[in-house]
Enzyme design. Structure first.
Site, short mmCIF file in Angstrom:
data_model
loop_
_atom_site.label_atom_id
_atom_site.label_comp_id
_atom_site.label_asym_id
_atom_site.label_seq_id
_atom_site.Cartn_x
_atom_site.Cartn_y
_atom_site.Cartn_z
N GLU A 115 0.83 -1.31 -0.10
CA GLU A 115 0.02 -0.12 -0.03
C GLU A 115 0.88 1.25 -0.17
OE1 GLU A 115 -1.79 0.00 3.86
OE2 GLU A 115 -2.71 -2.25 3.33
N LYS A 117 2.13 4.69 1.53
CA LYS A 117 2.40 5.06 2.91
C LYS A 117 1.95 6.62 3.06
CE LYS A 117 4.78 5.24 7.16
NZ LYS A 117 4.53 6.75 7.37
N ASP A 119 1.37 10.41 4.00
CA ASP A 119 2.00 11.35 5.15
C ASP A 119 0.87 12.15 5.74
OD1 ASP A 119 3.88 12.09 6.52
OD2 ASP A 119 4.93 13.72 4.77
N TYR A 227 -6.41 1.67 6.70
CA TYR A 227 -5.57 0.66 6.20
C TYR A 227 -5.59 -0.56 7.15
CZ TYR A 227 -2.59 3.28 9.20
OH TYR A 227 -1.96 4.36 10.32
N LYS A 316 10.66 3.49 2.95
CA LYS A 316 10.44 4.98 2.69
C LYS A 316 11.36 5.49 1.40
CE LYS A 316 9.35 7.39 5.60
NZ LYS A 316 9.56 7.60 7.48
N CYS A 410 20.83 46.45 -10.29
CA CYS A 410 20.85 45.07 -11.13
C CYS A 410 22.18 44.60 -10.85
CB CYS A 410 20.64 45.23 -12.56
SG CYS A 410 20.98 43.67 -13.54
N CYS A 413 24.38 44.27 -14.34
CA CYS A 413 24.63 45.57 -15.08
C CYS A 413 24.55 46.83 -14.30
CB CYS A 413 23.54 45.42 -16.50
SG CYS A 413 22.11 46.22 -16.21
N CYS A 428 15.11 44.16 -13.82
CA CYS A 428 16.16 45.02 -14.23
C CYS A 428 15.52 45.99 -15.40
CB CYS A 428 17.57 44.25 -14.79
SG CYS A 428 18.64 45.10 -15.62
N CYS A 434 21.77 44.90 -20.34
CA CYS A 434 22.16 43.94 -19.46
C CYS A 434 22.59 42.59 -19.96
CB CYS A 434 21.14 43.80 -18.56
SG CYS A 434 21.13 42.51 -17.06
N1 5U1 Z 1 -0.65 2.25 4.48
C1 5U1 Z 1 -0.50 1.99 5.62
N2 5U1 Z 1 -0.05 2.97 6.50
N3 5U1 Z 1 0.15 2.55 7.63
C2 5U1 Z 1 0.69 2.94 8.74
N4 5U1 Z 1 -0.47 0.92 6.56
C3 5U1 Z 1 -0.02 1.24 7.75
N5 5U1 Z 1 0.05 0.48 8.64
C4 5U1 Z 1 0.36 0.76 9.95
C5 5U1 Z 1 0.96 2.14 9.88
C6 5U1 Z 1 1.52 2.79 11.05
O1 5U1 Z 1 0.60 0.15 10.96
C7 5U1 Z 1 -0.08 -1.13 11.11
C8 5U1 Z 1 0.97 -2.31 10.16
C9 5U1 Z 1 0.15 -1.61 12.34
#
Ligand code: 5U1
Length: 675
Positions: A115, A117, A119, A227, A316, A410, A413, A428, A434
């Site tokens: 999957e 990950k 942010d 997830y 990562k 500038c 020049c 400028c 220039c």
């Molecule tokens: N896609 C995804 N992100 N993520 C973060 N899956 C997933 N699983 C996580 C975490 C912290 O933790 C479980 C595997 C426990």
């Protein structure tokens, strides 16, 4: 008031329908009805709930709007801890992980659910009897904050699970994030309202979700991908992680896109590469991918260490943001004279490359971020985008730093730097002289609609400048045939032709010459108007701001650019040399407006002209004293009809107004020196 049964039925029906359409829209991203229809259903439900408040339930789709603010968040204990993930930073790390999994399970092959990950921020959602009863942050993994009121405002989180067959208790784990499109829009609004923009989507999501006032959260574009699960009671889940996620989707929860089941370390690595190349096209930030042993029975055998499971790893991507120090701030002059401040940085590995410079965009951006030499800053490099300084870590600012100011001259020049009112970019004003703008200025000067030097293409200009043969446009007129013949891809014949073209260009018009100078905001049409208005270059060069602004279409910005251009001694020197070398035009004494050849005449333009834009045609007519109107009436003297004329043409015929085609129009302009 007693609620009639048909109303109760209708309310239930509306909720079902709205929830279903929410599911199509948010979870499957396949809307089945237009927004207006959805709004109509919602309004009907709201009206019925207003009329019969006893029907309102917490899981009604009307109950998303932010509730009243709280003093502080309560705490929530996670019955099943919210684990974090071990990280893998290289292919070798992933192979090691896979080897350990195989060894512990005594197997040779393993299927992994892979999957992206996200942010964002990890949250846990608790459903009891299908109704959302609690939302919590991850916190330290064992205890988080109660953010129920906030998660209820997120449209992709269902207030009630779909269908009938769901667990009595279901805890869903996922990541709340802010889509990039929403993040950009939010930051635009923040800046417009004089608020600080958010540094990145993650901070924006965190700041939005951890609001004590859920009404603010409700206005933020948050979303979720689920997830995994925590506590599950009263339901037998399928035996594989992948199937569990599909089951979550059946219940109306949004699961990650680009889910795959892959085999062994090589399958994982191929997935990683595929996601890395997809990353920039996603509307959310991902910082890597996650591989999870797919079979839940195998997950259970592997167990976990401290805070992370042995059955999963986060692979990562190289970080897109890093900290580094500003060693200096330089100002670069672009090809068109735009000044861009650039931070020289202590080298830092970010976004997969070593970065030593980052753009600071413009003066306002520097001021807003208050970037100073010596500061520690967050540098960001995402995808192929040029690295930028996102923010200053103010706590790490050393003593004695000074705010940055844009130079007044500038750096390339020495000409004056001008920043027109309402513009973010400082420029400028030494366009003709220039060195940073040299190539562009010469290419523009020689172009067909300017001095029209046939045969002097971009490649030749590059050679002439790179060999140091031409430093400004006047040098073109001092080139001899032998020098030209010595250039790459030039024979004697083409050198002779080019020399002849340069000679020929000496005879021009004031309008072309003005356009050729490359003064900012002075395009062909404005050059025509200026030439017609002032008649001579001297008059234009000595015009003050008021005199310039008296010219039709010249406002304060254009006037400021013209004034700044002619104020530069270097520019004036180049013009003087050009004239000494023979560049000339018919000097028309500036005529009072009423004496101009088309004074008192009204023209109307219709259809498309092949030789000029409508604005240019208008400017040329105005330079000859004509009025240009948008509609035909009995007072119209002449209609200029290009290709595919519109209704104005018919009207002119009806009223018997004179109609001329493009060739007659050009002949008319030529007769009055406006060709
Ligand atoms: N896609 C995804 N992100 N993520 C973060 N899956 C997933 N699983 C996580 C975490 C912290 O933790 C479980 C595997 C426990």
């Amino acid at each position: 008031m007693k609620v009639p049964p048909e109303i109760q039925r209708r309310v239930a029906e509306l909720r079902e329908e709205i929830n279903t359409h929410n599911y199509y829209y948010y979870v499957l991203a396949e809307p089945r009805i237009p927004d207006a229809e959805f709004d109509r259903l919602m309004r009907e439900l709201q009206a019925l709930e207003r009329q019969y408040p006893q029907l309102v339930t917490p899981d009604s789709p009307t109950q998303r709007v932010g509730a009243a603010p709280v003093e502080a968040f309560g705490t929530v204990r996670h019955e099943i801890p919210m684990l974090s993930l071990e990280n893998a930073f290289s292919e070798a790390d992933v192979r090691d992980f896979h080897r350990r999994v195989c060894e512990r399970l005594s197997v040779n092959h393993v299927d992994y659910a892979a999957e992206p990950k996200l942010d964002g921020l990890a949250v846990s959602l608790r459903y009891e009897d299908g109704v959302l009863v609690q939302g919590a942050t991850r916190g330290d993994g064992y205890t988080g904050e109660d953010i129920t009121r906030n998660v209820r405002t997120i449209h992709t989180i269902p207030l009630r699970l779909r269908g009938r067959a769901y667990p009595r208790v279901l805890e869903v784990r996922g990541e709340v994030y802010m889509p990039l499109s929403g993040f950009r829009a939010l930051n635009r609004t923040q800046v417009e309202q004089g608020e600080k923009p958010f540094v990145n989507p993650r901070n924006a999501a965190a700041g939005s979700l951890r609001q004590l006032d859920p009404r603010i959260t409700a206005q933020r574009p948050l979303s979720i991908f689920c997830y995994g699960v925590g506590v599950v009671e009263g339901f037998r889940l399928p035996g594989r992680h992948y199937e569990v996620l599909l089951q979550l989707r059946e219940w109306g929860l949004r699961i990650p896109e680009h889910l795959e089941v892959v085999r062994d370390a090589e399958g994982c690595l191929a997935y990683y590469r595929a996601m890395a190349s997809r990353r920039d096209a996603l509307d959310y930030e991902i910082d890597g991918v996650v591989y999870k042993v797919d079979r839940l029975a195998l997950q259970a055998r592997l167990g976990h260490v401290a805070r992370a499971p042995r059955w999963a790893v986060a692979h990562k991507f190289p970080a897109q943001e890093e900290l580094t120090r500003v060693l200096d701030i330089d100002v670069q002059v672009g090809r068109t004279g735009a000044l861009t401040p650039v931070a020289r940085l202590e080298p830092v590995f970010v976004g997969g490359v070593t970065v030593t410079n980052a753009t600071l965009h413009n003066e306002d951006e520097i001021r807003r971020k208050d970037v100073r030499v010596g500061d520690t800053v967050i540098v960001r490099r995402a995808g192929d985008v040029i690295p930028e300084v996102v923010a200053v870590v103010k706590e790490r600012r050393p003593p004695g730093t000074r705010p940055f100011h844009m130079p007044k001259r500038c750096p390339a020049c020495g000409s004056e730097v001008v920043r027109a009112e309402g513009e973010a970019i400082a420029r400028c004003s030494g366009g003709l002289f220039c060195p940073a703008q040299r190539k562009e200025a010469i290419k523009h000067f020689a172009s067909r609609r300017a001095m029209d030097i046939e045969g002097l293409g971009d490649k030749l200009v590059d050679q002439l400048v790179e060999k140091g043969l031409v430093k400004d446009v006047a040098d073109l007129y001092e080139l001899d045939e032998a020098t030209l013949a010595g250039l790459e891809r030039m024979g004697e014949k083409s050198a002779a032709n080019l020399k002849a073209a340069i000679e020929k260009s000496k005879h021009t018009t004031l309008a072309r010459f003005l356009y050729a100078l490359g003064i900012r905001e002075v395009g062909e049409a404005t050059a025509q108007t200026l030439a017609g208005h002032f008649g001579t270059l001297e008059k234009l060069m000595s015009a003050d701001e008021a005199a310039l602004q008296a010219v039709p279409d010249v406002g304060p910005v254009v006037a400021a650019h013209i004034l700044a251009f002619f104020r530069q001694r270097h520019n004036r020197d180049v013009i003087r040399r050009l004239r000494r070398l023979g560049v000339h035009w018919e000097e028309a004494a500036s005529l009072p407006r009423e004496d101009l050849p088309l004074a008192g005449k009204t023209f109307v333009l219709t259809g498309t002209l092949s030789s000029m834009t409508r604005d240019e045609a208008k400017a040329r007519l105005q330079a000859l004293g004509a009025r240009v109107s948008g509609s035909v009436s009995r007072r119209t003297d002449c209609v200029v009809a290009g290709a595919d004329p519109g209704s104005k043409y018919d009207k002119a015929r009806e009223l018997g107004v004179e109609i001329i085609d493009e060739s007659r129009f050009l002949a008319l302009l030529a007769r009055h020196g406006q060709a």
